[in-house]
Scaffold this motif. Structure first.
Motif, PDB file in Angstrom:
ATOM      1  N   SER A 169       0.806  -1.211   0.000  1.00  0.00           N
ATOM      2  CA  SER A 169       0.000   0.000   0.000  1.00  0.00           C
ATOM      3  C   SER A 169       0.845   1.270   0.000  1.00  0.00           C
ATOM      4  O   SER A 169       0.305   2.367   0.062  1.00  0.00           O
ATOM      5  N   ASP A 219      -1.499   7.583  -1.258  1.00  0.00           N
ATOM      6  CA  ASP A 219      -2.820   8.025  -1.694  1.00  0.00           C
ATOM      7  C   ASP A 219      -3.022   7.777  -3.189  1.00  0.00           C
ATOM      8  O   ASP A 219      -4.135   7.527  -3.645  1.00  0.00           O
ATOM      9  N   ARG A 220      -1.912   7.822  -3.961  1.00  0.00           N
ATOM     10  CA  ARG A 220      -2.015   7.525  -5.389  1.00  0.00           C
ATOM     11  C   ARG A 220      -2.336   6.052  -5.598  1.00  0.00           C
ATOM     12  O   ARG A 220      -3.160   5.685  -6.431  1.00  0.00           O
ATOM     13  N   ILE A 243      -3.893   4.124  -3.572  1.00  0.00           N
ATOM     14  CA  ILE A 243      -5.285   3.900  -3.212  1.00  0.00           C
ATOM     15  C   ILE A 243      -6.190   4.296  -4.381  1.00  0.00           C
ATOM     16  O   ILE A 243      -7.151   3.610  -4.715  1.00  0.00           O
ATOM     17  N   ARG A 244      -5.831   5.415  -5.009  1.00  0.00           N
ATOM     18  CA  ARG A 244      -6.679   5.873  -6.109  1.00  0.00           C
ATOM     19  C   ARG A 244      -6.587   4.971  -7.343  1.00  0.00           C
ATOM     20  O   ARG A 244      -7.406   5.071  -8.247  1.00  0.00           O
ATOM     21  N   SER A 302      -7.798  -0.765  -1.770  1.00  0.00           N
ATOM     22  CA  SER A 302      -8.122  -0.234  -0.449  1.00  0.00           C
ATOM     23  C   SER A 302      -7.556  -1.143   0.618  1.00  0.00           C
ATOM     24  O   SER A 302      -7.370  -2.338   0.381  1.00  0.00           O
ATOM     25  N   ARG A 349     -14.582   8.111  -3.227  1.00  0.00           N
ATOM     26  CA  ARG A 349     -13.581   8.636  -4.139  1.00  0.00           C
ATOM     27  C   ARG A 349     -13.752  10.127  -4.439  1.00  0.00           C
ATOM     28  O   ARG A 349     -12.788  10.885  -4.482  1.00  0.00           O
ATOM     29  N   CYS A 364      -7.490   6.851   2.528  1.00  0.00           N
ATOM     30  CA  CYS A 364      -8.756   7.084   1.845  1.00  0.00           C
ATOM     31  C   CYS A 364      -8.476   7.633   0.454  1.00  0.00           C
ATOM     32  O   CYS A 364      -9.387   8.048  -0.261  1.00  0.00           O
ATOM     33  N   GLY A 365      -7.172   7.701   0.104  1.00  0.00           N
ATOM     34  CA  GLY A 365      -6.816   8.177  -1.224  1.00  0.00           C
ATOM     35  C   GLY A 365      -6.692   9.686  -1.308  1.00  0.00           C
ATOM     36  O   GLY A 365      -6.739  10.252  -2.390  1.00  0.00           O
TER      37      GLY A 365
END
Lengths: 403, 254, 331, 283
Positions: B53, B76-77, B79-80, B84, B107, C207-208
């Motif tokens: 992650s 965070d990238r 995750i996008r 998750s 999102r 949470c991105g």
């Protein structure tokens, strides 16, 4: 957008709290001020009561305070048959220019038409307001025509300006001492910078510019001067002018210079530090021979009135008065007399009377000079108090009259 | 590579100072898998999840997600990209309500700008609506209607775990990584949580679970990898793993 | 009543009430007007500063450098409109001051945003302290120890017969504009993100969301608004110097939040009202000011950590506990 | 001149080290940034002034009295104010600010605004090679500072109290399990820090002057030092003290006072951004 009922309730409550608090805060402004048996004349004491300049502030405040009491005990002043009593209101400006402006605004808001303040740094930003609101001001400032000029009708200077102290007395002293290499080490504030300007000008006029080998500005709360002294002592000066220091700063400066092996002489022409702390902190041996202006030796006071003042101050505050205490005392007595003579509260009338009024005070006749005076270039207005200017030298920890 | 794999871990090594946490670990997860990662304490399971992650970057090796290399990307990238994860210790925004917790996962949250938030423009309103709709969907899916407005800190532990899963699935991830979701739960809660996970898997979400609870792992997982002291020691279906001597040895000691 | 409009209507009502203060006081007690205006101006500007800090506090970090950003705003305005007359419109000077504060906040914020708690506090404090020697050392453009004087009032303020009223309304608009902005953000999804960052920034990352971006964004916005306030203060005070806004200015802004309470938006507002009002009265008290300040801080920290807004709840709790004890005693 | 700058740097470094020692100790043990440090410095200076100049005790006796009295004052403050709130970092910070304001404000009331002086009993001037000079009082204060620092090292490193303090520092809960009363240990740590501040006040103020705000500048320096050295890192703060001493000496002599001030804070910001654990910190 989703807003729960709870959040509306919160907002309402929040705004209610704000409104209520605002009301509470402002309420004192709206109450009081009805009792008018005795009419009051308010003078704002806009001075530093905390911080490094506090000793100057108290000294000035107490001088004015003693004068206020004196006038009030004598029954106040009568204008057009009505009796007015003086009231002094204090505001601590911490020697910070913006705080001083704030204090002035507060004072105006409280109905003060007169003010005493000190220090060029804190006075300069007040000038536009002083002129606009016509606040008759007595101020202890060293700077020259920047302050006392035809535009600033309401600003009176209680202490001799740098044009008198540095440019005249100072040059005399340097000549007498035969100074060859002069260092100016002064505070990094407006007083320091304006002293430097005056000194350089005076040296130029007297064709002595080459004797100034260094000028240094350090903050007024400096404790350790060793680094900057190392820097200036490398130029082998034989005289150090410590301009705008209160007692502790000057004492440490002298002590540390001596510790670094400096053998030359010192003058302090504009700070008028208190002798007690100066000797205590600097050490009796180190401060021997320091030459200062505006200080009277306690045992060589020129008049009985001054002796009484000295004794009363000592009784009340358990210490010797500082120079700006008696200077502001005298100035206030003069101001009060002028108000009574003008028989009016119109600032323009009062200042007009002040410029011509001569009174006898602690040091003999007190009057205002400045207009057409070749010694005070560019003033053009009689807003500078004058009284005898003593030059003293420290001998064995005590000041004695120099020469 | 036109294979069905969604996550490929290739030769990943990670050291902390002199300590080797992972050494040359490789495995891959296929779309739709219910994949398990087990191993005794200190085997490097959590380190593995953190490497995938993006919390740690590996000293060696690479991680590929959905055909794209993700090693070195900001978390965070990653995750996008559609991945998750949840955390071992039930990690929530404890002072927020359940609904707000789940909104945070949606999102569209990432698209909100400051100016539109202040001015409340029509684009902001439509984004707001999208976020609220999606969070409502998740709440319905997990059966949290009753608790939706409650502050997360006041929920029982099992429900907190479910809310955590809710945050993780709100962005409709392609792969859901669960780091010990059953720790500290009582039996009834375990069934409840595993039930939700299984139904997510049935709806097509790939699941990657790290767990201590053997019974749950063996019951639900289709494939399992076993780590021990940073090494992969076995991989296969639950039945094979249960019979594997290496695995038994590492769990029971000698 | 439409629930969406209710807060706006309430705010408008309060604003209108405050807007009526000048004519009202001039009518009942004209000699008290200047003092009231002076205190009102200070309070309303401080409400703005307090709210900006509260907004940052939501993201979990506490800045002890807000005095520095007021200084930047004030100095930029002063340099541009007074010292060099580069900008003839004072309003644009305020904007320039705010932009300068925002740009510096952007650079500083980008570098320091990874720092937490005491480290963030110390780094913002060091930044504000560092301004002092810079401002004092350079005669150009900062005016050295003397600072900058004769800073003009904004255009349009001359519409009022005396400047007090003009500044009062200016501060009123400023205070409520900040209130509106902060309230809008707090109620928006960005506000939710900010609050979440304050609680658990790792989870926000997963949470991105790019935590750094949001923290810097809020920091920059807060400093931008604070910079405008600095410009207004520069005009109001007419003179600024390196010592004008000190460590104590920054500390005051923290104290608004502390005294009012940090939990809700009402906190910094109540705190700013109480403390800046009190501060103006303490000027006259001179050297007792520090003592009173110290006692206030210690009181709130030890006895009422939730601030003034928690006072009703705390009293209720106290009261109910006492009655319960009584019941036990009677039983 | 170089020699003189180096000597000044060493002296300033020793003074700074002494002033920072209490601050770094309190942070190390309680994780509390003590904004009241300067006030305890001032109280120490004032106590020494009263003991020597008013009561007439010999200087070193007065210092000894400070060492006896200030642990009690420190413990009282810890018990009265800081104990209940120390787990909330902001509350702890603000409470120390409150104590600072309160005590300095009272100081102006009680002591007045006139600066006072305490004289150090040893005077004279020592001439060093290279044309540098060193006043005897500064030499002695510097040496005493080093001795006190050695004492602190011994106390923290070698004694039972030190073991308790270190245990509490690392993990208060584990320390409790080991039978250490964490509350009491922290009170002792705080008392020790306060005493060091007061002792620094009693020593350092002999070189300068004494007034109710005389602690603020030393405190500012101490803060720069403990951040540079890494919060709570005693060895780091010793090194940082000398670095700052040299910055102030060389910077002040070569570039002027304000430059030195600016460099100090600039360094702090750089350290905090790029290496928050300080010059000696690991990672």
């Amino acid at each position: 957008m989703r807003i729960s009922l709870k959040s509306i309730g919160m907002t309402v409550k929040l705004l209610a709290i704000v409104a209520l608090s605002a009301g509470l805060i402002m309420s004192p402004a709206m109450t009081g001020g009805v009792q008018a048996e005795v009419k009051k004349l308010k003078i704002l004491s806009n001075n530093p009561f905390s911080g490094k300049a506090a000793s100057w502030g108290f000294s000035q405040d107490r001088g004015v305070g003693l004068a206020v009491d004196k006038v009030n005990q004598a029954g106040g002043i009568k204008i057009n048959g009505e009796t007015y009593m003086w009231e002094k209101i204090q505001c601590d400006n911490r020697y910070i220019p913006a705080d001083a402006v704030s204090c002035l605004k507060r004072g105006v808001a409280q109905g003060a038409k007169f003010m005493c303040t000190l220090g060029g740094a804190v006075t300069k930003p007040q000038i536009p307001l002083i002129n606009k609101d016509k606040i008759v001001t007595i101020a202890a400032i060293a700077g020259g025509a920047d302050f006392t000029n035809a535009n600033n009708k309401y600003l009176f200077r209680t202490m001799p300006s740098a044009d008198l102290t540095i440019a005249i007395e100072g040059i005399k002293i340097y000549k007498k001492l035969g100074v060859k290499k002069l260092v100016l080490l002064t505070a990094d504030n407006v007083l320091g910078h304006s002293d430097a300007k005056t000194l350089k000008n005076a040296l130029k006029v007297n064709k002595m510019s080459d004797i100034l080998v260094a000028e240094e500005f350090v903050p007024i709360d400096t404790g350790d001067f060793t680094p900057v002294l190392t820097r200036v002592l490398a130029k082998n000066p034989d005289h150090i002018e410590g301009g705008a220091w209160p007692a502790a700063g000057l004492a440490l400066l002298i002590k540390q210079a001596r510790e670094l092996g400096y053998k030359g002489t010192f003058t302090n022409l504009s700070g008028a530090p208190k002798v007690g702390p100066l000797v205590k902190i600097g050490g009796k041996k180190n401060v021997e021979g320091v030459i200062m202006l505006r200080l009277w030796p306690p045992d060589q006071l020129p008049t009985q009135a001054f002796k009484d003042y000295w004794a009363e101050y000592r009784k009340l505050y358990k210490q010797d008065p500082g120079a700006n205490s008696w200077e502001s005392y005298m100035a206030f007595m003069h101001l009060s007399a002028a108000v009574e003579k003008a028989q009016s509260l119109d600032p323009d009338k009062i200042v007009a009377v002040m410029r011509d009024l001569k009174i006898v005070s602690l040091l003999g006749e007190l009057q205002l000079i400045g207009k057409d005076n070749p010694l005070l270039p560019g003033y053009g207005i009689n807003n500078q108090y004058t009284s005898p200017l003593p030059v003293t030298v420290l001998k064995d920890g005590n000041p004695i009259i120099y020469k | 590579m036109a294979d069905r794999s969604i996550l490929r871990v290739e030769n990943v090594s990670k050291n902390f100072g002199g300590l080797v946490a992972l050494s040359e670990v490789s495995f891959h997860i296929e779309k739709g898998d219910f994949f398990g990662l087990i191993g005794p304490n200190g085997a490097g399971k959590s380190v593995m999840v953190n490497v995938i992650s993006g919390l740690y970057s590996p000293n060696k090796g690479r991680v590929e997600f959905d055909g794209r290399q993700i090693t070195g990307l900001r978390p965070d990238r990653i995750i996008r990209e559609g991945l998750s994860r949840t955390f071992q210790h039930s990690t929530l925004f404890f002072d927020l309500s359940v609904r707000e917790n789940i909104m945070m996962g949606v999102r569209a949250m990432a698209d909100m700008g400051l100016a539109e938030a202040i001015l409340g423009s029509s684009s902001a309103r439509s984004k707001d609506k999208a976020i609220e709709d999606r969070s409502q969907e998740v709440i319905d899916l997990l059966g949290l209607e009753q608790q939706a407005e409650e502050v997360a800190a006041n929920l029982p532990y099992g429900l907190q775990k479910i809310v955590a899963i809710g945050i993780a699935i709100a962005p409709k991830p392609k792969l859901l990584i669960l780091d010990e979701p059953l720790t500290g739960l009582v039996a009834a809660e375990v069934d409840q949580v595993m039930g939700h996970i299984a139904s997510l898997n049935q709806q097509g979400m790939t699941i990657f679970i790290i767990e201590h609870n053997m019974r749950a792992v063996m019951n639900f997982c289709s494939r399992i990898v076993v780590l021990s002291f940073g090494n992969k020691i076995a991989e296969g279906a639950p039945g094979e793993i249960q019979r594997n001597r290496e695995v038994i040895k590492s769990y029971l000691g000698e | 009543m439409n629930s969406r409009l209710a807060p706006y209507l309430t705010a408008l009502a309060v604003m209108a009430a405050l807007a009526l203060v000048p004519p009202l006081i001039k009518f009942i007690a004209p000699d008290k007007w200047e003092l009231t205006a002076h205190i009102g101006i200070k309070i309303l500007l401080n409400v703005g500063f307090g709210l900006c800090l509260w907004m940052m506090l939501q993201a979990g970090e506490l800045s002890l450098g807000q005095g520095g950003f007021i200084t930047i705003g004030a100095y930029t305005t002063g340099i541009l409109v007074a010292k060099y007359n580069l900008i003839s419109v004072v309003w644009l000077g305020y904007l320039a001051g705010a932009l300068a504060a925002a740009v510096i906040a952007l650079m500083l914020g980008y570098l320091i945003v990874h720092l937490k708690r005491i480290f963030f506090l110390l780094v913002t404090w060091s930044f504000a302290e560092m301004l002092h020697p810079v401002l004092t050392s350079f005669e150009h453009p900062f005016g050295g120890a003397m600072g900058i004087i004769d800073i003009p009032a904004p255009e349009g303020l001359t519409l009022f017969s005396e400047s007090w009223t003009g500044y009062y309304y200016l501060a009123l608009i400023y205070g409520f504009a900040v209130l509106w902005i902060v309230w809008r953000i707090a109620g928006s999804k960005v506000g939710l993100i900010t609050k979440s960052i304050g609680q658990n920034d790792t989870l926000v990352t997963f949470c991105g969301l790019y935590v750094r971006k949001y923290k810097v964004m809020i920091f920059v916005l807060g400093c931008f608004i604070t910079g405008i306030g600095g410009g207004i203060l520069a005009s109001y005070l007419t003179a600024i110097s390196p010592e004008t806004f000190t460590f104590f200015t920054s500390l005051d802004i923290i104290m608004f939040n502390l005294i009012g309470g940090m939990g809700t938006m009402a906190g910094p507002i109540v705190g700013a009202v109480i403390l800046s009002g009190l501060n103006e009265y303490l000027f006259a008290a001179g050297y007792w000011r520090m003592v009173v300040y110290g006692l206030i801080i210690i009181f709130f920290i030890t006895l009422l950590p939730g601030g003034m807004v928690s006072l009703p709840a705390a009293l209720r709790k106290r009261f109910t506990r006492k009655t319960k004890k009584q019941e036990v005693g009677l039983g | 001149m170089f020699m003189q700058m180096a000597v000044t740097g060493l002296v300033l470094g020793s003074i700074y080290m002494l002033v920072a020692s209490g601050l770094t100790l309190i942070y190390g043990i309680m994780h509390q940034v003590n904004m009241a440090h300067g006030v305890f410095f001032m109280l120490g200076a004032m106590a020494t002034y009263y003991a020597t100049e008013v009561i007439g005790l010999p200087y070193f006796v007065a210092l000894f009295a400070v060492v006896l009295v200030f642990p009690i004052i420190g413990a009282a403050f810890e018990r009265g104010i800081f104990r209940n709130i120390r787990h909330i970092w902001l509350a702890g910070y603000m409470a120390t600010v409150g104590v600072w304001m309160l005590m300095e404000g009272l100081g102006w009331q009680v002591f007045g605004t006139e600066q006072k002086a305490v004289s150090f009993p040893i005077t004279g001037l020592i001439r060093l090679p290279g044309g540098a000079v060193l006043p005897a009082n500064k030499l002695w204060v510097g040496l005493i500072a080093i001795a006190i620092m050695a004492g602190v090292y011994y106390l923290v490193g070698r004694t039972a109290l030190g073991r308790q303090l270190r245990a509490v520092e690392q993990n208060p809960r584990a320390a409790e399990l080991m039978g250490i009363n964490a509350d009491r240990a922290m009170a002792k740590g705080f008392a020790l820090g306060v005493t060091l501040a007061a002792l620094a006040g009693g020593l350092v103020s002999t070189l300068y002057s004494v007034d109710p705000s005389c602690g603020s500048t030393p405190m500012l320096k101490a803060f720069i030092i403990i951040i540079l050295g890494g919060l709570g890192n005693v060895t780091g703060s010793v090194i940082a003290a000398y670095i700052l001493g040299f910055i102030d000496s060389f910077g002040g002599s070569l570039l002027g006072y304000q430059a030195g001030h600016f460099m100090g804070f600039g360094l702090v910001i750089l350290i905090l951004i790029f290496k928050p654990s300080g010059i000696m910190g690991d990672e």
